[in-house]
Scaffold this active site. Structure first.
Site, PDB file in Angstrom:
ATOM      1  N   GLU A 200     -22.487 -17.614 -18.897  1.00  0.00           N
ATOM      2  CA  GLU A 200     -23.177 -17.720 -17.599  1.00  0.00           C
ATOM      3  C   GLU A 200     -24.211 -16.622 -17.447  1.00  0.00           C
ATOM      4  O   GLU A 200     -25.322 -16.847 -16.965  1.00  0.00           O
ATOM      5  CB  GLU A 200     -22.151 -17.645 -16.454  1.00  0.00           C
ATOM      6  N   GLU A 201     -23.840 -15.421 -17.871  1.00  0.00           N
ATOM      7  CA  GLU A 201     -24.697 -14.254 -17.624  1.00  0.00           C
ATOM      8  C   GLU A 201     -26.002 -14.298 -18.422  1.00  0.00           C
ATOM      9  O   GLU A 201     -26.920 -13.527 -18.155  1.00  0.00           O
ATOM     10  CB  GLU A 201     -23.941 -12.954 -17.945  1.00  0.00           C
TER      11      GLU A 201
ATOM     12  N   ASP B 221     -17.873 -17.898  -7.899  1.00  0.00           N
ATOM     13  CA  ASP B 221     -18.488 -16.713  -8.503  1.00  0.00           C
ATOM     14  C   ASP B 221     -18.598 -15.628  -7.432  1.00  0.00           C
ATOM     15  O   ASP B 221     -18.124 -15.811  -6.313  1.00  0.00           O
ATOM     16  CB  ASP B 221     -19.869 -17.088  -9.069  1.00  0.00           C
TER      17      ASP B 221
HETATM   18 CO    CO Z   1     -23.045 -11.767 -13.086  1.00  0.00          CO
HETATM   19 ZN    ZN Z   2     -21.109 -14.205 -12.080  1.00  0.00          ZN
END
Ligand code: CO
Ligand code: ZN
Length: 326
Positions: A193-194, A216
């Site tokens: 994701e990052e 998140d």
């Molecule tokens: Co992040």
């Molecule tokens: Zn995150």
């Protein structure tokens, strides 16, 4: 909940190296779901079967990190970033490699101003004296993450990697509670994701859920002279309206609000112009998937000492439990 979060944040897992986190999650939930598998991207997908709607809940396993680019002849490591690592926040931090090796992030002291403390003026000291000695311990391409053990204090949790192991903890807790529902629930622990919401994209394509929610963190606006922001620590999970990657589907947003009100769960609205979540890639996959988000208000995101309020975490789990039961 603190124990679950502790086990998850302690696992090493920068983007692309999430397998240790996946192992921890698997041990936590494998007896409570009907199927559990991983895909080529490393996403961990657990399914609780049902005849109703297919609901995908996504939380990312990866954390930000540093990656070794070169090793100089004195044994100092130069590095690049994995995800959004801020130079100033990295300075003086301890970092840990997958093999347990500890390093210290420092800077070329000849720079004139801390404004010039860019990543390429910084290095990691692992205490090696020569390149050869360093290469016995690390190699080009190895990744490190911040050290920052979890602490529980005044109802808050302070730790590295709460982004987004706190989301993973919520999904794991939810899976363990086995909420009674006809809907088919996909607990998806995503990768990378990052570095661009990557794992969630392939997982969503494979699952083709009827709807999806990303869980998140979101930044707060409640610290001294912080950038203005509507969300505060301890005032409830944030229901996503918009971030830089997605505009939440109105029906999902409204349904989350209804669930919160019906169950007396405090909530806030998340409207931010920076940052994205897995919902950003899920909603534009496979012809379009209605998507929304539930976010945990978090201070000091992407530092070694992120802070969440445990009440917000528990209320987010309650909110999602109510949501998936419709
Ligand atoms: Co992040
Ligand atoms: Zn995150």
């Amino acid at each position: 909940m603190f124990d679950t979060i502790s086990m998850l944040v302690n696992a090493f897992g920068p983007s692309g190296r999430e397998n240790r986190v996946a192992e921890v999650v698997t041990q936590m939930i494998k007896d409570k779901v009907d199927e559990i598998s991983s895909d080529a991207m490393g996403n961990l997908i657990a399914v609780k079967k049902g005849s109703g709607k297919k609901i995908m809940l996504a939380a990312h396993m990866d954390e930000i990190g540093l990656i070794i680019t070169t090793i100089d002849d004195k044994g100092f490591l130069r590095f690049g970033t994995v995800g959004g690592v801020l130079p100033l926040i990295s300075l003086g931090q301890r970092v840990v490699f997958e093999n347990g090796l500890t390093g210290v992030v420092w800077y070329e002291e000849s720079i004139e101003s801390m404004k010039d403390a860019k990543i390429d003026k910084m290095y990691i000291d692992i205490g090696a004296k020569t390149r050869e000695q360093a290469r016995e311990l690390v190699e080009i391409g190895d990744m490190a993450v911040f050290e920052g053990r979890p602490v529980e204090q005044n109802g808050l949790i302070i730790s590295k990697a709460l982004d987004d192991r706190v989301g993973c903890a919520i999904l794991a807790e939810l899976a363990r509670r086995c909420p009674a529902t006809d809907n088919e629930i996909y607990y998806v622990f995503t990768t990378q994701e990052e570095v661009g919401l990557r794992g969630a994209r392939t997982a969503a394509y494979a699952i083709r859920p009827d709807l999806a929610i990303a869980i998140d963190v979101t930044r707060t606006g409640d610290t001294p002279k912080s950038k203005p922001g509507a969300v505060s620590l301890g005032e409830g999970p944030a229901i996503k309206v918009k971030d830089n990657s997605v505009i939440a589907h109105p029906r999902i947003r409204e349904r989350l609000v209804d669930c919160a009100r019906e169950n007396g769960i405090p909530f806030q609205f998340e409207v931010v112009d920076k940052g994205g979540t897995d919902a950003g890639s899920i909603h534009i996959t496979a012809g379009g998937i209605p998507s929304g988000g539930v976010s945990i208000p978090t201070r000091f995101i992407h530092s070694a000492s992120e802070i969440v309020d445990i009440k917000d975490v528990e209320n987010a789990a309650r909110l999602l439990e109510a949501f998936i039961k419709f």
